[in-house]
Design a protein around this motif. Sequence first.
Motif, mmCIF file in Angstrom:
data_model
loop_
_atom_site.group_PDB
_atom_site.id
_atom_site.type_symbol
_atom_site.label_atom_id
_atom_site.label_comp_id
_atom_site.label_asym_id
_atom_site.label_seq_id
_atom_site.Cartn_x
_atom_site.Cartn_y
_atom_site.Cartn_z
ATOM 1 N N ASN A 122 -4.660 24.058 9.683
ATOM 2 C CA ASN A 122 -4.283 22.649 9.539
ATOM 3 C C ASN A 122 -3.823 22.325 8.129
ATOM 4 O OD1 ASN A 122 -6.471 22.483 11.925
ATOM 5 N ND2 ASN A 122 -5.004 20.809 12.059
ATOM 6 N N ARG A 123 -3.038 21.241 8.043
ATOM 7 C CA ARG A 123 -2.564 20.807 6.733
ATOM 8 C C ARG A 123 -3.602 19.892 6.086
ATOM 9 N NH1 ARG A 123 3.514 19.042 8.200
ATOM 10 N NH2 ARG A 123 2.491 18.082 9.977
ATOM 11 N N PRO A 124 -3.538 19.772 4.745
ATOM 12 C CA PRO A 124 -4.585 19.032 4.031
ATOM 13 C C PRO A 124 -4.827 17.620 4.566
ATOM 14 C CG PRO A 124 -3.170 20.138 2.471
ATOM 15 C CD PRO A 124 -2.577 20.382 3.820
ATOM 16 N N PHE A 125 -3.726 16.886 4.871
ATOM 17 C CA PHE A 125 -3.959 15.504 5.293
ATOM 18 C C PHE A 125 -4.629 15.444 6.657
ATOM 19 C CE2 PHE A 125 0.221 16.296 7.113
ATOM 20 C CZ PHE A 125 0.190 15.621 8.319
ATOM 21 N N GLU A 126 -4.361 16.459 7.492
ATOM 22 C CA GLU A 126 -5.023 16.490 8.802
ATOM 23 C C GLU A 126 -6.513 16.783 8.626
ATOM 24 O OE1 GLU A 126 -1.221 18.263 11.333
ATOM 25 O OE2 GLU A 126 -2.582 19.636 10.310
ATOM 26 N N ILE A 127 -6.801 17.733 7.728
ATOM 27 C CA ILE A 127 -8.197 18.097 7.488
ATOM 28 C C ILE A 127 -8.954 16.907 6.905
ATOM 29 C CG2 ILE A 127 -9.693 19.638 6.148
ATOM 30 C CD1 ILE A 127 -7.447 21.754 6.362
ATOM 31 N N VAL B 255 -3.039 13.150 -3.147
ATOM 32 C CA VAL B 255 -2.652 12.197 -2.102
ATOM 33 C C VAL B 255 -2.775 12.844 -0.724
ATOM 34 C CG1 VAL B 255 -0.655 10.971 -1.144
ATOM 35 C CG2 VAL B 255 -1.216 10.730 -3.547
ATOM 36 N N GLN B 256 -2.371 14.094 -0.628
ATOM 37 C CA GLN B 256 -2.529 14.831 0.635
ATOM 38 C C GLN B 256 -3.986 14.996 0.999
ATOM 39 O OE1 GLN B 256 -0.430 18.315 2.018
ATOM 40 N NE2 GLN B 256 -0.049 18.699 -0.141
ATOM 41 N N ALA B 257 -4.779 15.375 0.015
ATOM 42 C CA ALA B 257 -6.195 15.644 0.274
ATOM 43 C C ALA B 257 -6.943 14.363 0.612
ATOM 44 C CB ALA B 257 -6.832 16.338 -0.940
ATOM 45 N N HIS C 131 -3.191 11.460 3.492
ATOM 46 C CA HIS C 131 -1.870 10.864 3.701
ATOM 47 C C HIS C 131 -0.856 11.955 4.014
ATOM 48 C CE1 HIS C 131 -3.437 7.065 2.411
ATOM 49 N NE2 HIS C 131 -3.862 7.590 1.273
ATOM 50 N N ASN C 132 -0.022 11.695 5.027
ATOM 51 C CA ASN C 132 0.986 12.661 5.426
ATOM 52 C C ASN C 132 2.123 12.673 4.419
ATOM 53 O OD1 ASN C 132 2.916 14.239 6.577
ATOM 54 N ND2 ASN C 132 2.701 13.367 8.628
ATOM 55 N N ILE C 133 1.987 13.560 3.452
ATOM 56 C CA ILE C 133 2.927 13.593 2.339
ATOM 57 C C ILE C 133 4.328 13.982 2.812
ATOM 58 C CG2 ILE C 133 2.595 15.990 1.617
ATOM 59 C CD1 ILE C 133 2.339 13.394 -0.993
ATOM 60 N N TYR C 134 4.418 14.748 3.891
ATOM 61 C CA TYR C 134 5.731 15.195 4.368
ATOM 62 C C TYR C 134 6.537 14.026 4.920
ATOM 63 C CZ TYR C 134 3.276 19.508 3.747
ATOM 64 O OH TYR C 134 2.538 20.513 3.193
ATOM 65 N N LEU C 135 5.838 13.155 5.652
ATOM 66 C CA LEU C 135 6.476 11.942 6.166
ATOM 67 C C LEU C 135 6.932 11.066 5.000
ATOM 68 C CD1 LEU C 135 6.763 11.302 9.140
ATOM 69 C CD2 LEU C 135 4.841 9.720 8.937
ATOM 70 N N LYS D 295 0.824 -1.197 0.000
ATOM 71 C CA LYS D 295 0.000 0.000 0.000
ATOM 72 C C LYS D 295 0.865 1.257 0.000
ATOM 73 C CE LYS D 295 -3.852 2.334 1.954
ATOM 74 N NZ LYS D 295 -5.176 2.185 2.522
ATOM 75 N N LEU D 296 1.944 1.228 0.815
ATOM 76 C CA LEU D 296 2.838 2.379 0.875
ATOM 77 C C LEU D 296 3.393 2.703 -0.512
ATOM 78 C CD1 LEU D 296 4.055 4.266 3.030
ATOM 79 C CD2 LEU D 296 6.084 2.805 2.983
ATOM 80 N N GLY D 297 3.824 1.641 -1.222
ATOM 81 C CA GLY D 297 4.368 1.840 -2.564
ATOM 82 C C GLY D 297 3.317 2.402 -3.511
ATOM 83 N N THR D 298 2.083 1.920 -3.368
ATOM 84 C CA THR D 298 1.003 2.422 -4.215
ATOM 85 C C THR D 298 0.766 3.909 -3.944
ATOM 86 O OG1 THR D 298 0.027 0.238 -3.977
ATOM 87 C CG2 THR D 298 -1.319 1.912 -5.033
ATOM 88 N N ILE D 299 0.855 4.285 -2.662
ATOM 89 C CA ILE D 299 0.668 5.700 -2.319
ATOM 90 C C ILE D 299 1.799 6.534 -2.926
ATOM 91 C CG2 ILE D 299 0.593 7.361 -0.415
ATOM 92 C CD1 ILE D 299 -0.701 5.129 1.271
ATOM 93 N N VAL D 300 3.023 5.997 -2.907
ATOM 94 C CA VAL D 300 4.145 6.726 -3.511
ATOM 95 C C VAL D 300 3.900 6.913 -5.011
ATOM 96 C CG1 VAL D 300 6.599 6.616 -4.109
ATOM 97 C CG2 VAL D 300 5.853 6.033 -1.797
ATOM 98 N N ARG D 301 3.463 5.833 -5.687
ATOM 99 C CA ARG D 301 3.202 5.975 -7.129
ATOM 100 C C ARG D 301 2.084 6.979 -7.381
ATOM 101 N NH1 ARG D 301 1.430 1.175 -9.850
ATOM 102 N NH2 ARG D 301 1.003 0.290 -7.821
ATOM 103 N N ALA D 302 1.063 6.950 -6.523
ATOM 104 C CA ALA D 302 -0.017 7.930 -6.660
ATOM 105 C C ALA D 302 0.534 9.339 -6.474
ATOM 106 C CB ALA D 302 -1.120 7.637 -5.640
ATOM 107 N N GLY D 303 1.429 9.492 -5.512
ATOM 108 C CA GLY D 303 2.012 10.805 -5.231
ATOM 109 C C GLY D 303 2.859 11.322 -6.376
#
Lengths: 329, 245
Positions: B77-82, A220-222, A225-229, A205-213
């Motif tokens: 807040n940041r998008p993922f938090e929202i 992906v953020q919306a 998912h914590n894109i910064y992490l 799943k993590l890899g799929t999220i990376v490909r989506a990103g």
Amino acid sequence: MAESILRRWNQELTIAGAIVLLLLPLIGIQPKTYLTLTIAGIAMGMLLFLVASGVSIIFGLMDVLNFAHGALFAWGAYVGFTVFKYLMKWVVADSVLQNLAVFFIAIVAAMVAVALLGVVLERVIVRRVYGNHLFQILITFGATIVLVELIRVFWGPNDETMTVPLTFAGNWDIMDVIVYRYRVICIVIGAMVYAVLQLILKKTKLGTIVRAGVEDRDMVQAMGHNIYLLFTGVFAVGAGLAALGGLAMSIFSLQVYPDMGGTYLLFAFIVVIIGGLGSVTGSLVGALIVGLTYNYVAYLVPWAAAGVNILIMIIILLIRPTGLFAAGK
Amino acid sequence: MGEQGVDETILEVQGVHTFIGQHHILQGISFDAKADAVTVLIGRNGAGKSTALKTVIGLLPSSKGKIIYKGKEIQKNRPFEIARMGIGFVPENMGIFSELTVEENMRVAMLVENEATARRLDRTLEMFADLKKFWKAKAGNLSGGQKQMLAIARAIVNDTSLLLIDEPSKGLAPIIVDAVIDAINRIKEHSVVVLVEQNFYMASSVGDYFFILDDGMVAHAGHVEALIQDEALQSKYLGISEAEE
Ligand SMILES: Nc1ncnc2c1ncn2[C@@H]1O[C@H](COP(=O)(O)OP(=O)(O)OP(=O)(O)O)[C@@H](O)[C@H]1O
Ligand SMILES: [Mg+2]
């Protein structure tokens, strides 16, 4: 469906063309030498792949041009060098087990240390310049200078000799074809890294999220998912792969020196431009193209070896500006 | 979900300003979304509708004003938090991951994979049968309507209390628009919806409350029924004369 037939035809044509190009050097090279050069080319390609894949994923996901990747490569080599120095008994021992153990310890130490360095680099420096390519180039270039100076401080400014673990030294003679052992090791490492990366990217799943990103960071953020992490993690993995590449390359070329990252970084950028930024498979194919051409041309027309890859890059940029493979593949 | 009463407000946007680069796009916009209702944002091209949704989900930072969701300020807040607070977002371009399969698109969307999510997934796939049919296909190969279904499906597979949907009717054939209307009417049963919509037929079919945006501010607001009666208002801001039946 005409389009899909055309596409398949196109694909077959590409593969056929690649095979012809691969066999072309046979006109000027004896078959046995050709095989030796081919193995050397694949080995070099695999080492370049280790560096290029990190550059590629980091650009694909984070849109960051990381010029500090070369310095991370050098750090990996030096950490491995230190491990070898302290465990030199195992490096030169006539024991496959001890040789493998010290190689393994060096790999783990180099990858972990440089991945941590990557985390610091991303958190402290790169994070501030997301979205601005010019600043990224300047600031990661600055980081390179600092990291290379630190190598001079910790390890001294001079070249050092890298020792090949005894088991990996020398060559096999297979039906009169000379096969250097260490090159085979490099090919195995590269293939394993590619397989593991593909497995993670395609099956987890993590890899799929990376490909989506890679396709759409904002989405992906919306989605929560914590894109910064994710950025930090991917940066650390890219740094770790650069370290592995640096260590493996230093054993290949039998030396470490503070500036060693620069040359390979240039090669890595050529590789990702040929393969397509953001694509792991593209990095592998691009790296193999660069590695093979370099070796064939260096044998046939030594003075043209460095230039020919830049020429290939320019040709590919002209026909397919996005590189051979789409991002996220 | 709004069990507490019809008048409860789940989202309140208060005097929000948003800049994109140097451009002052939202100039003190205020609107709200009431529980158990669909709120429609309408307005000319460039009025700031998409910007408003992106500001709520946090993809664009607001420079002034408050965004209150379930009684809590979220504008910092940041998008993922929202998103994790239970707000789903369907952007104007749908945000489909086209190199991924339909299944992978859904998996990326699922924040927790438990029984409740599995049940919502079943419900979603029953609603959008095409997605099941093309489950293993590359999402980039779906038709425009199917992509829109996927975009909505991804947003409702989580336990969301508020859905922000940006122009789901854009570029779709009338018959597909009807399917989207059906979908939104069913989503309405378990989630509050804020819908950006230029298609008056769609807006009037699903909407309860409306806000008309103009130049980054709210020009008019009220019940959708009142808007249906008010042809002067319609022609002024929507420029429609041939609303489909
Ligand atoms: N990235 C950007 N840079 C500069 N200006 C932008 C950007 N994105 C949007 N704008 C401007 O912001 C204003 C509002 O845009 P927005 O997309 O919110 O409008 P909209 O109401 O959704 O329009 P539409 O109905 O066409 O989707 C427009 O004038 C647009 O030109
Ligand atoms: Mg819009």
